[in-house]
Scaffold this motif. Sequence first.
Motif, PDB file in Angstrom:
ATOM      1  N   VAL A 266       0.818  -1.207   0.404  1.00 13.38           N
ATOM      2  CA  VAL A 266      -0.034   0.321  -0.446  1.00 13.38           C
ATOM      3  C   VAL A 266       0.837   1.068  -0.250  1.00 13.38           C
ATOM      4  N   ARG A 267       2.027   1.558   0.570  1.00 10.23           N
ATOM      5  CA  ARG A 267       2.875   2.624   0.455  1.00 10.23           C
ATOM      6  C   ARG A 267       3.581   2.830  -0.196  1.00 10.23           C
ATOM      7  N   ASP A 268       4.486   1.317  -0.811  1.00  6.78           N
ATOM      8  CA  ASP A 268       4.401   1.409  -2.107  1.00  6.78           C
ATOM      9  C   ASP A 268       3.429   2.304  -3.491  1.00  6.78           C
ATOM     10  N   GLN A 269       2.232   1.989  -4.093  1.00  5.30           N
ATOM     11  CA  GLN A 269       1.423   2.539  -4.419  1.00  5.30           C
ATOM     12  C   GLN A 269       0.881   3.875  -4.126  1.00  5.30           C
ATOM     13  N   ALA A 270       0.830   3.750  -2.860  1.00  5.53           N
ATOM     14  CA  ALA A 270       0.487   5.229  -2.781  1.00  5.53           C
ATOM     15  C   ALA A 270       1.467   6.242  -2.865  1.00  5.53           C
ATOM     16  N   ALA A 271       2.600   5.910  -2.095  1.00  2.00           N
ATOM     17  CA  ALA A 271       4.510   7.194  -3.003  1.00  2.00           C
ATOM     18  C   ALA A 271       4.364   7.105  -4.449  1.00  2.00           C
TER      19      ALA A 271
END
Length: 281
Positions: A266-271
């Motif tokens: 999730v963090r990667d996609q948000a970034a």
Amino acid sequence: MEEQQATDDPTVRLDELAAGLMDPDCDLDDLAEIEEELVAARRWELIPDVERHLAAAVEAGNWYARHVLARILAETAGHTAFAALLRAYSRDLGDDQDSLSTTLHVLAQEHPAAAREILLPYAVGSDEDLRRAAIWLLGFVPEPADVELLAHAAQASDEGIRSVLAGTLGSHGTETAATAATAATDLLLQMLDDPSPQVRISALSALGFLQQPRTLPGIRSLANDDSPRVRAWVAIALGRFSAPESADLATWDVLDRLAADTDPYVRDQAAEARQRKPVRS
């Protein structure tokens, strides 16, 4: 001489190919040679036999035989074999079916009226595999009148049907008349409440593709979803919206929150979503 004639007989060659495809010890190079002969020959009289062997391969669960025989059938019969190819495609044998899926949607787009005549009965039929495949293909030949049929499919018990439906609704959101496009988008918003995470993901993907500002609140509402994959797709969908929506503070707040999510995906996609957007003012 008789042996040479038998070797040259396309029916004999087809039977030889079909038998070899069912034999795990058969030489694949020899089979490829026969396959190319039959593709080049395009013998119409072989069509019933190719269809018979194709159906048998599917029944046996042999994905490679399906791949080979479907190619021969498509090259020989073209759009007239659409129904047989669709039936073969609809069964999940564990392969990706890239070539057959491409063949089907190309044939549908080249012959939309003929394809729709076949697809519409299957799209409301009782065979869930065929229904799923037909609903998927209707996305390549959309008509405004389909929306009522698609709304009914949104209530299907089969998760796979509801999942492919999202992509088809996305096509209607861009390709059909304004009233139908609005109805299709409304259905996608309703699908954000589906109990299946995969269906919610499919709906998010379609809504991100459509990039309609009125759908942003619905997309953002899944930022607290129990499924990390769904939350990741919230970020992916929001990242697809173009510059005017990037100034929306509510969207940026959601992306900031997802960038601090407990799940690394999730963090990667948000970034990535934040990087695709202009810097907010």
